[in-house]
Motif scaffolding. Structure first.
Motif, mmCIF file in Angstrom:
data_model
loop_
_atom_site.group_PDB
_atom_site.id
_atom_site.type_symbol
_atom_site.label_atom_id
_atom_site.label_comp_id
_atom_site.label_asym_id
_atom_site.label_seq_id
_atom_site.Cartn_x
_atom_site.Cartn_y
_atom_site.Cartn_z
ATOM 1 N N GLN A 111 1.535 -22.289 4.842
ATOM 2 C CA GLN A 111 1.684 -23.534 4.086
ATOM 3 C C GLN A 111 0.664 -23.629 2.950
ATOM 4 O O GLN A 111 0.983 -24.127 1.879
ATOM 5 N N GLU A 112 -0.558 -23.138 3.176
ATOM 6 C CA GLU A 112 -1.557 -23.101 2.096
ATOM 7 C C GLU A 112 -1.075 -22.202 0.956
ATOM 8 O O GLU A 112 -1.181 -22.554 -0.221
ATOM 9 N N PHE A 113 -0.578 -21.050 1.325
ATOM 10 C CA PHE A 113 -0.060 -20.091 0.359
ATOM 11 C C PHE A 113 1.054 -20.723 -0.470
ATOM 12 O O PHE A 113 1.040 -20.671 -1.703
ATOM 13 N N LEU A 114 2.008 -21.355 0.190
ATOM 14 C CA LEU A 114 3.126 -21.966 -0.524
ATOM 15 C C LEU A 114 2.675 -23.131 -1.387
ATOM 16 O O LEU A 114 3.188 -23.320 -2.499
ATOM 17 N N SER A 115 1.694 -23.878 -0.938
ATOM 18 C CA SER A 115 1.168 -24.995 -1.740
ATOM 19 C C SER A 115 0.520 -24.506 -3.024
ATOM 20 O O SER A 115 0.694 -25.109 -4.090
ATOM 21 N N LEU A 116 -0.225 -23.412 -2.937
ATOM 22 C CA LEU A 116 -0.850 -22.855 -4.135
ATOM 23 C C LEU A 116 0.196 -22.361 -5.125
ATOM 24 O O LEU A 116 0.071 -22.554 -6.338
#
Length: 136
Positions: A111-116
């Protein structure tokens, strides 16, 4: 045809011929004009393709002999380029392709990856900032 495999086999032969010690995991990709992305992955590095819908449409899988012992190329490893996973996938205009080592994938929640990546896609000019945030 597997052009990445041919390239990697030549590179590994050159390294083995020089007897330089050391090893590494590898993830390679090559995008062709017809929209086909060739991917060769060996070990715990990897690649993700994120589509316009902000979800991961393709991800490589880790290859390990056992826990914390990834497949790798080099000296004295017995793994070979042909041990890697070779994939050919369709990508579209607007897809984001990210290659990273285990240092990225082991330390970043999906989710962090996709948010970035969402930030990079929605805020013009923030691609470089998002790339820096991925590795910090």
């Amino acid at each position: 045809q597997k052009p990445l495999l041919a390239i990697l086999e030549r590179a590994v032969a050159a390294v083995h011929g020089s007897q330089i010690p050391g090893s590494c995991t590898i993830c390679m990709s090559m995008l062709f004009p017809d929209g086909k992305l060739h991917v060769l992955n060996l070990g715990d590095s990897g690649l993700r393709v994120v589509g316009k819908n902000h979800s991961i449409s393709f991800a490589t899988h880790e290859q390990q002999h056992s826990f914390n012992y990834p497949k790798q190329l080099g000296i004295p490893s017995t793994d070979a380029p042909s041990d890697g996973d070779y994939s050919v996938i369709d990508v579209c205009s607007g897809d984001i392709i990210v290659l990273g080592t285990d240092g990225v994938w082991d330390n970043l929640w999906e989710q962090e990856f996709l948010s970035l990546l969402f930030l990079a896609r929605t805020d013009r000019g923030s691609e470089e900032r998002a790339a820096r945030m991925l590795v910090e």
